[in-house]
Write a protein that holds these residues in place. Structure first.
Motif, PDB file in Angstrom:
ATOM      1  N   VAL A  45       4.348  11.466  -0.847  1.00  0.00           N
ATOM      2  CA  VAL A  45       4.043  10.075  -2.051  1.00  0.00           C
ATOM      3  C   VAL A  45       3.042  10.587  -2.891  1.00  0.00           C
ATOM      4  O   VAL A  45       2.941  10.023  -3.693  1.00  0.00           O
ATOM      5  CB  VAL A  45       3.412   8.785  -1.187  1.00  0.00           C
ATOM      6  N   SER A  46       1.848  10.665  -2.234  1.00  0.00           N
ATOM      7  CA  SER A  46       0.733  11.297  -2.433  1.00  0.00           C
ATOM      8  C   SER A  46       0.953  12.268  -3.424  1.00  0.00           C
ATOM      9  O   SER A  46       0.283  11.966  -5.130  1.00  0.00           O
ATOM     10  CB  SER A  46      -0.263  11.536  -1.379  1.00  0.00           C
TER      11      SER A  46
ATOM     12  N   VAL B 260       3.039  10.305   3.913  1.00  0.00           N
ATOM     13  CA  VAL B 260       2.590   9.668   3.242  1.00  0.00           C
ATOM     14  C   VAL B 260       1.686  11.019   2.084  1.00  0.00           C
ATOM     15  O   VAL B 260       1.568  10.558   0.787  1.00  0.00           O
ATOM     16  CB  VAL B 260       0.802   9.034   3.534  1.00  0.00           C
TER      17      VAL B 260
ATOM     18  N   PRO C  20       0.621   1.975  -8.324  1.00  0.00           N
ATOM     19  CA  PRO C  20      -0.734   2.635  -8.195  1.00  0.00           C
ATOM     20  C   PRO C  20      -1.786   2.840  -8.733  1.00  0.00           C
ATOM     21  O   PRO C  20      -1.648   1.278  -9.509  1.00  0.00           O
ATOM     22  CB  PRO C  20       0.091   4.068  -8.212  1.00  0.00           C
TER      23      PRO C  20
ATOM     24  N   TYR D 191       5.823  -2.064  -6.362  1.00  0.00           N
ATOM     25  CA  TYR D 191       4.232  -1.295  -6.242  1.00  0.00           C
ATOM     26  C   TYR D 191       3.763  -0.482  -7.018  1.00  0.00           C
ATOM     27  O   TYR D 191       4.855   0.337  -7.964  1.00  0.00           O
ATOM     28  CB  TYR D 191       4.065   0.278  -5.088  1.00  0.00           C
TER      29      TYR D 191
ATOM     30  N   SER E  75       0.764  -1.267   0.006  1.00  0.00           N
ATOM     31  CA  SER E  75      -0.398  -0.048  -0.168  1.00  0.00           C
ATOM     32  C   SER E  75       1.024   1.531  -0.163  1.00  0.00           C
ATOM     33  O   SER E  75       2.082   1.087  -0.090  1.00  0.00           O
ATOM     34  CB  SER E  75      -0.628  -0.251   1.322  1.00  0.00           C
ATOM     35  N   ILE E  76       0.220   2.494   0.007  1.00  0.00           N
ATOM     36  CA  ILE E  76       0.590   3.546  -0.243  1.00  0.00           C
ATOM     37  C   ILE E  76       1.813   4.177   0.904  1.00  0.00           C
ATOM     38  O   ILE E  76       2.784   4.450   1.284  1.00  0.00           O
ATOM     39  CB  ILE E  76       0.037   4.779  -0.539  1.00  0.00           C
TER      40      ILE E  76
ATOM     41  N   VAL F 179       4.638   1.913   1.394  1.00  0.00           N
ATOM     42  CA  VAL F 179       5.799   3.268   0.499  1.00  0.00           C
ATOM     43  C   VAL F 179       6.290   4.259   1.228  1.00  0.00           C
ATOM     44  O   VAL F 179       7.248   4.678   1.449  1.00  0.00           O
ATOM     45  CB  VAL F 179       5.271   3.267  -0.433  1.00  0.00           C
TER      46      VAL F 179
ATOM     47  N   LEU G  77       3.053  10.531  -6.603  1.00  0.00           N
ATOM     48  CA  LEU G  77       1.704   9.648  -7.537  1.00  0.00           C
ATOM     49  C   LEU G  77       1.120  10.089  -8.748  1.00  0.00           C
ATOM     50  O   LEU G  77       0.945  10.104  -9.699  1.00  0.00           O
ATOM     51  CB  LEU G  77       1.162   8.664  -6.437  1.00  0.00           C
TER      52      LEU G  77
ATOM     53  N   ARG H  84      -6.168   6.927  -7.896  1.00  0.00           N
ATOM     54  CA  ARG H  84      -5.806   7.797  -8.667  1.00  0.00           C
ATOM     55  C   ARG H  84      -6.917   9.492  -9.167  1.00  0.00           C
ATOM     56  O   ARG H  84      -6.586  10.558  -8.708  1.00  0.00           O
ATOM     57  CB  ARG H  84      -4.569   8.010  -9.454  1.00  0.00           C
TER      58      ARG H  84
ATOM     59  N   MET I 248       8.965   2.506  -4.204  1.00  0.00           N
ATOM     60  CA  MET I 248       8.296   1.770  -5.406  1.00  0.00           C
ATOM     61  C   MET I 248       9.063   1.011  -6.146  1.00  0.00           C
ATOM     62  O   MET I 248       8.318  -0.386  -5.902  1.00  0.00           O
ATOM     63  CB  MET I 248       7.829   2.935  -6.292  1.00  0.00           C
TER      64      MET I 248
END
Length: 331
Positions: free
Chosen positions: A19-20, A16, A48, A46, A4-5, A8, A23, A53, A41
């Motif tokens: 990371v978002s 988080v 996404p 990983y 999951s995120i 990562v 992405l 998204r 990742m």
């Protein structure tokens, strides 16, 4: 166990939120942190979820495009350019092959939650498309529309200039008897090409040998030319409304022993693939598919991002391509 995120974020040592942002290609993330996230990742393998998204951004990442046929190499070139340019911006292209707006909307492609924007390529029923898309508040542009509409953003080729240059080329070769086979009258492109044809003749003090009308198909050029030959009224030169009509003219002539360009000169419009494959090679007016496709993507993305506040009609200039199907008239 699915990565999951959060995994990562833990692996990279960052939040988080950071990371978002990576992405979603946010420019606010420092390059060093971006590299940490990407490395994490890779190590965690990983991938996404694209749908998640898109939902998070309020976007689908999909652009819809409607056209009436795939049996046209000019349309094919425009669509390919659009697809390539959209891919550079992270968008996918979804096609709808529809003869009318009812077909397109009944298939539910053009709904608010399914596409971020729409490109209408030479649409039928364009007033209905415009009304429906505006009602649904979906950003859109038109390419090769059939009417001038200042209320929408559109891209058109200067078809008047193309018709004028095609006819002027024949006049400069010495032709004084020039016919025109036009496409359907409901297309703005047909009307403008014919208007350019007439303007060039009028400028030279000439009258049209004749004007025939049909569809943008090989059969139109073929049958009209067969009738000309059968009645002994074959013109010395013809400007065809598009390359398909021109190829029909040439096919009929070759079948009847009429020599091109010795007995008849032929000019087409579009510069489709067959124009440079069929013998003799066809003199034609080239529509720049690459410029049209690139400009279409630029205008649509501006509409989606709200960086464009007014509608505009962009006119692109065509180009005369001289090949083997035209020559001075024989004495």
């Amino acid at each position: 166990m699915k990565v999951s995120i959060f995994d990562v974020a833990k692996k990279s040592g960052l939040s988080v939120v950071t990371v978002s942002r990576v992405l979603n290609n946010s420019s606010s993330v420092r390059q060093k942190n971006k590299e940490k996230v990407l490395q994490a990742m890779r190590e965690l393998d990983y991938h996404p979820n694209a749908s998640a998204r898109s939902l998070a951004r309020g976007k689908t990442g999909i652009i819809g495009l409607t056209l009436t046929t795939l049996h046209d190499s000019f349309f094919d070139a425009v669509v390919n350019e659009i697809n390539d340019r959209l891919a550079e911006h992270g968008y996918y292209l979804a096609l709808s092959i529809s003869k009318s707006y009812e077909d397109a909307f009944h298939r539910s492609l053009f709904q608010e939650d399914r596409v971020d924007g729409v490109i209408l390529l030479s649409p039928f029923d364009e007033d209905e498309y415009v009304s429906e898309l505006k009602k649904k508040q979906i950003p859109f542009i038109m390419i090769d529309n059939s009417k001038k509409n200042p209320q929408v953003t559109s891209i058109i080729v200067d078809n008047f200039r193309g018709g004028y240059e095609a006819t002027k080329h024949l006049i400069e070769l010495g032709h004084t008897e020039i016919a025109h086979i036009a496409g359907p009258d409901h297309f703005l492109s047909s009307r403008e090409r014919e208007r350019g044809f007439k303007a060039a003749l009028e400028e030279a003090g000439l009258q049209p040998y004749c004007i025939e009308r049909g569809t943008f198909e090989i059969s139109t050029g073929y049958h009209i030319t067969k009738d000309w030959i059968a009645s002994g009224k074959l013109p010395p030169a013809v400007f065809a409304g598009d390359d398909n009509i021109a190829l029909g003219i040439m096919d009929a002539c070759l079948n009847e022993g009429v020599r091109i360009p010795r007995d008849i000169s032929v000019v087409g419009f579009d510069d489709q693939i067959l124009a440079s494959e069929f013998r003799p090679l066809l003199t034609t007016i080239r529509q720049p598919a690459d410029k049209i496709g690139a400009m279409g993507v630029e205008l649509l993305l501006a509409a989606i991002s709200n960086t464009s506040t007014r509608n505009a009609t962009v006119q692109i200039e065509p180009e005369l391509i001289v090949r083997e199907s035209t020559a001075p008239p024989q004495k």
